[in-house]
Design an enzyme around this catalytic site. Sequence first.
Site, PDB file in Angstrom:
ATOM      1  N   GLU A   1       0.840  -1.196   0.000  1.00 51.69           N
ATOM      2  CA  GLU A   1       0.000   0.000   0.000  1.00 51.69           C
ATOM      3  C   GLU A   1       0.872   1.242   0.000  1.00 51.69           C
ATOM      4  OE1 GLU A   1      -3.464  -2.075   2.773  1.00 51.69           O
ATOM      5  OE2 GLU A   1      -2.862  -0.029   3.178  1.00 51.69           O
TER       6      GLU A   1
ATOM      7  N   CYS B   1       3.453   8.555   0.913  1.00 53.97           N
ATOM      8  CA  CYS B   1       3.967   7.681   1.964  1.00 53.97           C
ATOM      9  C   CYS B   1       4.119   6.300   1.338  1.00 53.97           C
ATOM     10  CB  CYS B   1       2.953   7.656   3.115  1.00 53.97           C
ATOM     11  SG  CYS B   1       3.343   6.445   4.379  1.00 53.97           S
TER      12      CYS B   1
ATOM     13  N   CYS C   1       6.293  -6.907   7.517  1.00 55.12           N
ATOM     14  CA  CYS C   1       7.291  -6.333   8.421  1.00 55.12           C
ATOM     15  C   CYS C   1       7.537  -7.339   9.536  1.00 55.12           C
ATOM     16  CB  CYS C   1       6.746  -5.031   9.014  1.00 55.12           C
ATOM     17  SG  CYS C   1       7.903  -4.185  10.103  1.00 55.12           S
TER      18      CYS C   1
ATOM     19  N   CYS D   1       5.755  -4.622  16.243  1.00 54.78           N
ATOM     20  CA  CYS D   1       5.246  -3.609  17.185  1.00 54.78           C
ATOM     21  C   CYS D   1       3.765  -3.926  17.431  1.00 54.78           C
ATOM     22  CB  CYS D   1       5.400  -2.202  16.622  1.00 54.78           C
ATOM     23  SG  CYS D   1       7.116  -1.761  16.259  1.00 54.78           S
TER      24      CYS D   1
ATOM     25  N   CYS E   1       0.771  -1.862  15.608  1.00 53.55           N
ATOM     26  CA  CYS E   1       0.869  -1.566  14.177  1.00 53.55           C
ATOM     27  C   CYS E   1       0.287  -2.693  13.320  1.00 53.55           C
ATOM     28  CB  CYS E   1       2.336  -1.337  13.815  1.00 53.55           C
ATOM     29  SG  CYS E   1       2.564  -0.900  12.087  1.00 53.55           S
TER      30      CYS E   1
ATOM     31  N   CYS F   1      -1.359   6.488   9.894  1.00 53.69           N
ATOM     32  CA  CYS F   1      -0.166   5.826  10.446  1.00 53.69           C
ATOM     33  C   CYS F   1      -0.534   4.515  11.109  1.00 53.69           C
ATOM     34  CB  CYS F   1       0.482   6.693  11.520  1.00 53.69           C
ATOM     35  SG  CYS F   1       1.285   8.120  10.885  1.00 53.69           S
TER      36      CYS F   1
END
Length: 341
Positions: free
Chosen positions: A92, A105, A112, A116, A119, A332
Site C-alpha cells: 500500500e 507515503c 514487516c 510492534c 501496528c 499511520c
Amino acid sequence: MKETLNDKKIEELEQIFVENGYPKFRAKQVFRQIHVNKVNDFNLMTDLPNDLRNKLSENYSIDRVRKLEVFESKIDQTKKYLLELDDKNIIEAVFMQYNDRKTICISSQVGCRMACKFCASTKNGLQRNMTASELIEEVYELERLNGNINNIVIMGIGEPLDNFSNIKRFLEIITDEKGRNLSHRSITLSTSGLCDKIYELANSNLDVNLAVSLHYAIDSKRQKFMPIAKKYSIKELIKACDYYLDKTKRRVSYEYVVIDGVNNTDEDLDSLTKLLKGKNAHINLIPLNPIKEFDHGKTKKKIINEFRDKLTKNGINATIRYSMGEDINASCGQLRNNYAR
Ligand code: SAH
C-alpha cells in the site's frame, strides 16, 4: 530472472551497454526515459532504434508496481493505493495533498518483522523485501497517477532499515541530478530504531531526514510494545540519533504515538523530558489510530493537546501530527498487506 535496469546509475548502465555492444550514448537516453519520462517499457522508448528496444526487452526488465485499487478519502484529499507487484504480492502507498504540496507515503517491504504491538503492517510478519527497482516504480507509478510529488515519507508498510541495501540504492537513484533529481531534504525515512543501520545511514552521505519511532521513554515499557527495544536500549538509540544529527546536521524527529494511560503519565513525561531536554530534537505526537489487534481506542484531541502542552512547558519542542485519510484506513500504522484476493 532478468536483470533490472531502472535501479542502475548512469555509469552502470553505460558499462552494461558497452559490454553488450550497444552504443554507449544510448545508456543516457534510456536513463532519461526511465527517470525523467517515467517510461517503464523498453518498447515504448521511441527514441531508440527498434532492434535495441527488442534486445533490451528480451534481456532486461523493470520490476512493475501496478495500481490495483484506489480508495479516496471523503474527509481530505488523501488517496490510498493498493499496488500489485509482479509476484502478486500487494503493498500500500498513500498520496496526500496539503495546499499545493504533494506527499507520498511509501512501503519499503512486503510485510514487516518488527512486531510492534500497535501496528497493523506487521501482523502477518515479513513476506519479503521490496527491490530497489520496485521502490523506484512505486514512486513513479504514483507520480504517473498524480503528477510529480514534492515529498516522500518512507513510513508505509515495512521497516526501511531492515531493507537497507535496497533502500540505499533507491535513495541514490531517486536523488540523482540527471534523473528524477528529488532533493535529499524532501525525503524522510522513519525507523523503529535499528541503531547499527542508523550509523550506516549517517555515514552514507544520503542526508535524508530521519524520523525515529520512539513512542516510549522508559525501556521496560518500550520493550513491552516494541520487540526491537530488547535489542537496543533507549540510551543507545538516542546516541545513534545524536550521531546522525552530528554527521548530517539534520534535526532528528521522534515519533510518539500517544496511548492514553499507557505512555502519557507523569512518569512518561518526566522520562521523555530528561531524555530530550537541551537536544536539537523535535517530537511528533501522533494520535493512536485504532487497529483491531490492539485494544486501545483513538487518542482524544484533548489528551494529546494536554501532553503537548506539558512537553512545551518543559521546554521540549513538540507538535501534533493529525491523521489523514482516516476513513480509508490510510493513517499511520493502519496499512496492511493482507488483502484477500
Ligand atoms: N517501520 C518504520 C516505518 C513505519 S512508519 C517505523 O516504525 O518507523 C509508521 C509510523 O506509524 C511509525 O512511527 C509507527 O510506529 C506508527 N504507528 C504504527 N501503528 C500505529 C497506530 N496504530 N497508530 C498510530 N501510529 C502508528
